[in-house]
Write an enzyme that holds these catalytic residues in place. Structure first.
Site, PDB file in Angstrom:
ATOM      1  N   ASN A 131     -10.811  -2.570  -4.863  1.00  0.00           N
ATOM      2  CA  ASN A 131     -10.066  -1.643  -5.745  1.00  0.00           C
ATOM      3  C   ASN A 131     -10.697  -1.547  -7.137  1.00  0.00           C
ATOM      4  OD1 ASN A 131      -6.798  -2.651  -4.454  1.00  0.00           O
ATOM      5  ND2 ASN A 131      -8.072  -0.922  -3.818  1.00  0.00           N
ATOM      6  N   ASP A 152       0.828  -1.207   0.000  1.00  0.00           N
ATOM      7  CA  ASP A 152       0.000   0.000   0.000  1.00  0.00           C
ATOM      8  C   ASP A 152       0.868   1.265   0.000  1.00  0.00           C
ATOM      9  OD1 ASP A 152      -2.352   1.429  -0.022  1.00  0.00           O
ATOM     10  OD2 ASP A 152      -2.590   1.399   2.162  1.00  0.00           O
TER      11      ASP A 152
END
Ligand code: IPE
Ligand code: IPE
Ligand code: MG
Length: 238
Positions: free
Chosen positions: A69, A21
């Site tokens: 996502n 991330d």
């Protein structure tokens, strides 16, 4: 800074999983588009995998794209697919020469057909390797994975045990992750390996993924090596 160096008696995790991330924030800080962050992230992913296998890790799982996502702007998703189209093959070859079996885990059928084909080909080419593996989590969500496994069990009409249920997950036959690393400052799992992480050691770092270096990986392993894994027992029982 010799303090965190890997010493011969360091316990090396068999399976490391990484929540990669922070690509977007890393790029934004440099006044660059998010896609630049993803590109750097992909390069770093390959470097870290190589380092991990050299250190004796057997399995590496990376979280590259979550089910959630897929709600991101189409332009960003296309950028990620283009990275796979243009660079996946040459990059993965650097990792696969360690004799590693590649598996893509997640709802791969949601990816564009040509991207699926690239991934499936790499899987087929490495299907004969045993004992070492890379899992790339794409369109992956742990809840979706669990629901899929439940439906599979229901279809078979069999009651499950922990073992038989594990065998219905994407990670079937692999050891559970010993160490889960999350870069990018957040302290959460974001729907990653919820079943498999039951006894994983969790390592969180403020570093954004593109800046998470080989040294940082080694630091996380040294930290892991210092943990006492009790699995419910007392210290005296270990
Ligand atoms: C992680 O980086 C990679 C993907 C989810 C594809 P992000 O894209 O989430 O980066 P941040 O969190 O916005 O910085
Ligand atoms: C987790 O990152 C997913 C991946 C790294 C692929 P996100 O950026 O999607 O996580 P949240 O939304 O901040 O929880
Ligand atoms: Mg993020």
């Amino acid at each position: 800074m010799q303090r965190n160096k890997i010493k011969p008696d360091t316990k090396i995790p068999r399976h490391i999983a990484i929540i990669m991330d922070g690509n977007g924030r890393w790029a934004k800080k440099r006044f660059m588009p998010r896609s630049f962050g993803h590109q750097k992230g992909m390069e770093r992913m390959i470097g870290l995998m190589e380092r991990a296998f050299r250190l004796g890790v057997s399995y590496v799982t990376v979280y590259a794209l979550s089910t959630e996502n897929l709600k991101r702007p189409q332009e960003e998703l296309e950028g990620l697919y283009n990275l796979i189209r243009k660079h996946f093959k040459e990059n993965m070859q650097r990792v696969l020469r360690y004799g590693v079996r590649l598996k893509v885990i997640g709802a791969v059928e949601l990816l564009p057909d040509d991207v699926q084909a690239i991934l499936r080909q790499a899987e087929a080419e490495t299907a004969h390797f045993e004992g070492k593996g890379v899992n790339i989590a794409l369109c992956y969500g742990a809840r979706a994975e669990i629901v899929r496994a439940v439906n599979c069990a229901v279809e078979k009409g069999e009651k499950v045990t922990e073992e038989s249920f594990s065998a219905l997950l994407y990670t079937q036959g692999q050891p559970d992750p010993d160490l889960i690393i999350r870069t990018g400052k957040e302290i959460r799992l974001s729907n990653f390996l919820l079943w498999q992480s039951a006894y994983a050691e969790l390592y969180f770092t403020d570093k954004m993924f593109p800046e998470f270096s080989d040294r940082d990986l080694e630091k996380s392993i040294v930290w892991f090596s210092g943990r006492t894994r009790r699995f419910g027992k007392t210290d005296e029982q270990l």
